[in-house]
Motif scaffolding. Structure first.
Motif, PDB file in Angstrom:
ATOM      1  N   LYS A   1       1.719   6.180  -4.505  1.00  0.00           N
ATOM      2  CA  LYS A   1       0.976   6.285  -5.267  1.00  0.00           C
ATOM      3  C   LYS A   1       1.604   7.382  -6.643  1.00  0.00           C
ATOM      4  N   CYS A   2       1.683   6.991  -7.763  1.00  0.00           N
ATOM      5  CA  CYS A   2       2.251   7.806  -8.891  1.00  0.00           C
ATOM      6  C   CYS A   2       1.273   8.607  -9.551  1.00  0.00           C
ATOM      7  N   ASN A   3       1.439   9.994  -9.684  1.00  0.00           N
ATOM      8  CA  ASN A   3       0.721  11.001 -10.316  1.00  0.00           C
ATOM      9  C   ASN A   3       1.504  11.583 -11.481  1.00  0.00           C
TER      10      ASN A   3
ATOM     11  N   ILE B   1      -3.938   7.811 -15.529  1.00  0.00           N
ATOM     12  CA  ILE B   1      -4.434   7.905 -14.154  1.00  0.00           C
ATOM     13  C   ILE B   1      -3.894   7.787 -13.188  1.00  0.00           C
ATOM     14  N   ALA B   2      -3.873   7.973 -11.806  1.00  0.00           N
ATOM     15  CA  ALA B   2      -3.040   7.651 -10.694  1.00  0.00           C
ATOM     16  C   ALA B   2      -3.059   6.358 -10.421  1.00  0.00           C
ATOM     17  N   HIS B   3      -1.688   5.700 -10.347  1.00  0.00           N
ATOM     18  CA  HIS B   3      -1.400   4.393 -10.322  1.00  0.00           C
ATOM     19  C   HIS B   3      -0.316   4.052  -9.520  1.00  0.00           C
TER      20      HIS B   3
ATOM     21  N   SER C   1       8.283  -5.672  -9.075  1.00  0.00           N
ATOM     22  CA  SER C   1       8.769  -6.782  -9.865  1.00  0.00           C
ATOM     23  C   SER C   1       8.840  -6.780 -11.369  1.00  0.00           C
ATOM     24  N   CYS C   2       7.936  -6.042 -11.838  1.00  0.00           N
ATOM     25  CA  CYS C   2       7.739  -5.980 -13.406  1.00  0.00           C
ATOM     26  C   CYS C   2       7.763  -4.582 -13.686  1.00  0.00           C
ATOM     27  N   GLN C   3       7.483  -4.295 -15.087  1.00  0.00           N
ATOM     28  CA  GLN C   3       7.205  -2.847 -15.514  1.00  0.00           C
ATOM     29  C   GLN C   3       5.774  -2.457 -15.571  1.00  0.00           C
ATOM     30  N   ASN C   4       4.906  -3.330 -14.974  1.00  0.00           N
ATOM     31  CA  ASN C   4       3.342  -2.711 -15.063  1.00  0.00           C
ATOM     32  C   ASN C   4       3.009  -1.990 -14.096  1.00  0.00           C
ATOM     33  N   THR C   5       1.935  -1.106 -14.461  1.00  0.00           N
ATOM     34  CA  THR C   5       1.471  -0.453 -13.608  1.00  0.00           C
ATOM     35  C   THR C   5       0.304  -0.879 -13.120  1.00  0.00           C
ATOM     36  N   ILE C   6      -0.401  -0.626 -11.970  1.00  0.00           N
ATOM     37  CA  ILE C   6      -1.748  -1.061 -11.399  1.00  0.00           C
ATOM     38  C   ILE C   6      -2.446   0.235 -10.917  1.00  0.00           C
ATOM     39  N   SER C   7      -3.581   0.336 -11.200  1.00  0.00           N
ATOM     40  CA  SER C   7      -4.479   1.384 -11.173  1.00  0.00           C
ATOM     41  C   SER C   7      -5.043   1.532  -9.554  1.00  0.00           C
ATOM     42  N   ARG C   8      -5.159   0.005  -8.995  1.00  0.00           N
ATOM     43  CA  ARG C   8      -5.979   0.092  -7.472  1.00  0.00           C
ATOM     44  C   ARG C   8      -4.667  -0.639  -6.785  1.00  0.00           C
ATOM     45  N   ARG C   9      -4.815  -0.006  -5.556  1.00  0.00           N
ATOM     46  CA  ARG C   9      -3.709  -0.534  -4.267  1.00  0.00           C
ATOM     47  C   ARG C   9      -4.096  -2.023  -4.089  1.00  0.00           C
ATOM     48  N   ASP C  10      -5.485  -2.191  -3.950  1.00  0.00           N
ATOM     49  CA  ASP C  10      -5.721  -3.630  -3.576  1.00  0.00           C
ATOM     50  C   ASP C  10      -5.442  -4.762  -4.744  1.00  0.00           C
ATOM     51  N   ARG C  11      -4.897  -4.337  -5.871  1.00  0.00           N
ATOM     52  CA  ARG C  11      -4.590  -5.126  -6.810  1.00  0.00           C
ATOM     53  C   ARG C  11      -3.155  -5.242  -7.086  1.00  0.00           C
ATOM     54  N   LEU C  12      -2.483  -4.492  -6.076  1.00  0.00           N
ATOM     55  CA  LEU C  12      -0.891  -4.519  -6.155  1.00  0.00           C
ATOM     56  C   LEU C  12      -0.377  -5.453  -5.277  1.00  0.00           C
TER      57      LEU C  12
END
Length: 94
Positions: free
Chosen positions: A68-70, A76-78, A83-94
């Motif tokens: 998790k990146c803070n 917000i934490a993400h 694979s890409c440059q996106n950030t995802i806020s929830r671990r279950d969506r990663l």
């Protein structure tokens, strides 16, 4: 994937960045995954204990552990997608 292109929070499983004493703002050690406003620089033993929490909550993907990146790259934490440059806020969506 080249290590140069990976965000610091995307590490090969079992590897964490080395901890070094700060020479810019203090004499303590910073968490490599958190900004100083989220986790105040501290002693090595305290930072290592903090990193254990990061390890427990990391997402395993192929040969990578995604922590998790803070840092200040998002409000917000993400998590950073390997694979890409996106950030995802929830671990279950990663």
């Amino acid at each position: 994937m080249e290590s140069i292109n990976r965000h610091i929070t995307i590490q090969v499983t079992g590897v964490t960045p080395s901890l070094q004493k700060c020479t810019d703002c203090c004499n303590s050690i910073h968490c490599p995954f958190c900004s100083p406003t989220i986790f105040q620089p501290a002693t090595k033993s305290r930072v290592l204990k903090h990193l254990e929490a990061h390890k427990r909550n990391a997402v395993k993907h192929k040969e990578y552990a995604i922590f998790k990146c803070n840092l200040n790259c998002n409000k917000i934490a993400h998590f950073h997608c390997p694979s890409c440059q996106n950030t995802i806020s929830r671990r279950d969506r990663l």
